[in-house]
Design an enzyme around this catalytic site. Sequence first.
Site, PDB file in Angstrom:
ATOM      1  N   ASP A   1      42.615  42.557  38.693  1.00  0.00           N
ATOM      2  CA  ASP A   1      41.468  43.252  39.261  1.00  0.00           C
ATOM      3  C   ASP A   1      41.580  43.632  40.547  1.00  0.00           C
ATOM      4  O   ASP A   1      41.960  42.676  41.518  1.00  0.00           O
ATOM      5  CB  ASP A   1      40.294  42.077  39.069  1.00  0.00           C
ATOM      6  CG  ASP A   1      39.827  41.888  37.683  1.00  0.00           C
ATOM      7  OD1 ASP A   1      39.558  43.012  37.143  1.00  0.00           O
ATOM      8  OD2 ASP A   1      39.678  40.800  37.353  1.00  0.00           O
TER       9      ASP A   1
ATOM     10  N   ASP B   1      35.291  42.393  29.121  1.00  0.00           N
ATOM     11  CA  ASP B   1      35.757  41.723  30.300  1.00  0.00           C
ATOM     12  C   ASP B   1      34.434  40.898  31.124  1.00  0.00           C
ATOM     13  O   ASP B   1      33.544  41.849  31.344  1.00  0.00           O
ATOM     14  CB  ASP B   1      36.288  42.796  31.470  1.00  0.00           C
ATOM     15  CG  ASP B   1      36.969  41.868  32.683  1.00  0.00           C
ATOM     16  OD1 ASP B   1      36.631  40.550  32.631  1.00  0.00           O
ATOM     17  OD2 ASP B   1      37.450  42.662  33.413  1.00  0.00           O
TER      18      ASP B   1
END
Length: 210
Positions: free
Chosen positions: A27, A166
Amino acid sequence: MMCADFTKLTQEVESLDAAGIDIFHMDVMDGSFVPNFALGVEDFKAIRALTDKPLDAHLMIQNPGNYIDLFAKDLGADIIYVHPEADPHIVSTLTKIKSHGKKCGIAINPETSIESIKELFNIIDNILVMTVNPGFSGQPYLDFVTNKIKKIVNYQETYHFKIVVDGAISVDKITELGKIGVNGFVLGTSALFNKDESYQVIMKNLKNLN
C-alpha cells in the site's frame, strides 16, 4: 504489508514467504489522495530484495501515471493498481503499465460506481475492490460493497479479469466472498497479522477453507 512489524522486517518477510503467501501487497499512500502516509520507495526496495514472490503496488496517490516507470521498472512491481479518480488519463496509465510487461489493475473505493469504470474492463487484468475506506487499517467491513462485488462478478466471463478484495477481510469474509466468485484476498489485521498463531498455521488454515 502496511500491517507488518517493520522493526523486524526481514523476519516478517521470510516468515510470510515460508508460510506460502502468494503475493506481497504494498500500500503506497501519499497523504493527499488518502489521509495517511504509508510504504514509500525504500520500503518497496527492501521487501523486493528480501523475496522472489510477486509484489503488487496499490498506488493510493494523486496522478499515479507519473510514477509507473518507477514502480514497474525500477522497483520491480509485478501488478500495479491505480485509482481511476486519481488519474485524469487513466487509460494511458493502464496502457503504460502493460507496456512494461506488468499486470494492470484498477482499485475502486466503496463509493465508486460500476458504471463509471465499466469501460476500463476492456483493459485491466485485475480489479481491487476496497471494502473499507482506503487509507487506514482496522476499519469495519462495509456490507453494502458485497452487492457491488456480486455485480462485478457477472462481468468476469466477458472480460476475464480477476477480482481481489481489500479491507477487513476476515476468515468468514474469505469464505463468503470466495463462494460469490472473488479470486484473491488482501489480508491484514482481520485474518493474518497480530495473531497468536504463526503465519504458517494461519495460511494453512486459510488455504483449507475452500
